[in-house]
Design an enzyme around this catalytic site. Sequence first.
Site, PDB file in Angstrom:
ATOM      1  N   HIS A  73      26.380  50.760  55.877  1.00  0.00           N
ATOM      2  CA  HIS A  73      24.945  50.780  56.178  1.00  0.00           C
ATOM      3  C   HIS A  73      24.079  50.989  54.933  1.00  0.00           C
ATOM      4  CE1 HIS A  73      26.952  54.627  56.545  1.00  0.00           C
ATOM      5  NE2 HIS A  73      25.845  55.225  56.189  1.00  0.00           N
ATOM      6  N   HIS A 162      44.112  42.776  33.688  1.00  0.00           N
ATOM      7  CA  HIS A 162      45.248  43.691  33.546  1.00  0.00           C
ATOM      8  C   HIS A 162      45.888  44.047  34.882  1.00  0.00           C
ATOM      9  CE1 HIS A 162      43.880  45.404  29.392  1.00  0.00           C
ATOM     10  NE2 HIS A 162      43.572  44.130  29.515  1.00  0.00           N
ATOM     11  N   ARG A 197      53.058  39.981  30.831  1.00  0.00           N
ATOM     12  CA  ARG A 197      53.367  41.407  30.674  1.00  0.00           C
ATOM     13  C   ARG A 197      52.568  42.247  31.670  1.00  0.00           C
ATOM     14  NH1 ARG A 197      49.819  43.604  25.604  1.00  0.00           N
ATOM     15  NH2 ARG A 197      48.158  42.041  25.760  1.00  0.00           N
TER      16      ARG A 197
END
Lengths: 213, 213
Positions: A73, A162, A197
């Site tokens: 809200h 990331h 990675r």
Amino acid sequence: MKTFEIITESDARTIDRGATVALASGGHVTPLARDTLAERRITVVPADSFDASLPADLAPTADIRRVAIGNDHTGIAMKTAILQHLRGKGIAVQDLGTATTEPVDYPDIAALVARTVARGEADAGIVIDGSGIGSAIAANKIHGIRAAMCTDETIARYSREHNGANVMTLGSTLLPGNDAAIRIVDTWLGTAMREARYIRRLLKVRRLEQNPE
Amino acid sequence: MKTFEIITESDARTIDRGATVALASGGHVTPLARDTLAERRITVVPADSFDASLPADLAPTADIRRVAIGNDHTGIAMKTAILQHLRGKGIAVQDLGTATTEPVDYPDIAALVARTVARGEADAGIVIDGSGIGSAIAANKIHGIRAAMCTDETIARYSREHNGANVMTLGSTLLPGNDAAIRIVDTWLGTAMREARYIRRLLKVRRLEQNPE
């Protein structure tokens, strides 16, 4: 996948059409090779940025075309501003409410958006509550969701690059205004997760969903 | 639970020893009554701030005495500074690593801290990674954990008061320094969740853990 230090035009002609090859850090593509690579639809990714052993659905969609948005809200004006902005850019936006100032509980709104994304019915989700904190907690309870509270553009970018966030949350009472919110949303939607990675770590997050005790 | 507009000394004598009563918004306790209430170990809570139907273990521990802390390879200095600060204040701190700059994955560290808190072996948890985003996502995957990335003292306070966070995450590369981190930690640890209207929503978060699809 073959890794190149340099890709010349003659290299580019020897690579299979449609293949993906890696370019070593500091590597170089000659201008002529660039045209040939494009013509042969060859993808060049930074070395160590692609790992074929990782599930293809691990990183979130880079090209976001369908967004689910929800708000409590306190967030109606911010939601409306973001929704109009995104539709103006040609993004399909599913508005999951709430539309009135009648109080609603952030876990309900966050779960609605999170489940829409988890089911693949939207590429990404945006949830607005007073601070964005509670919606991030609640959305992360849904399997397949990585929700990040985005307080600025830096956090927005990091959360995609990331952490592969597929839901962002915004604080309607903490952000300086709707323009700031729109800048954060644009940064978030425009940033992709590309590095193996980082993507690899999402496997570990997924495993936590299977072992939540 | 009985609700008072005003509690006088004679009221205080009629309330059962050890009982909890509610004081209406704008209500008043006379100075003499205050002494009697204390002597009789009577608890006065703001009206609407206590709901006996809510599970007692829903809100996090207000009085934090045992903290679990963990960090990735980027957060060693920040972890050490926080740990020394908290131990100096008499808080028991369990150091869950990592102790070296050898890269570790944030989901591993976050899960270690989160599970320690979820098992009740610590009252609260602190996780440090580069931005704090990933650790918040990962920690929230653990049942019973409400993890908030705390970028400043306002977020820290809100995350406790409104969202009952029992794990906080910090960004070692995004915060301005260890002193800022310590201020955020102190604010977070020093803020309790007291209002029933907020606590009630944690039931909905708990239900999402049982229906994570």
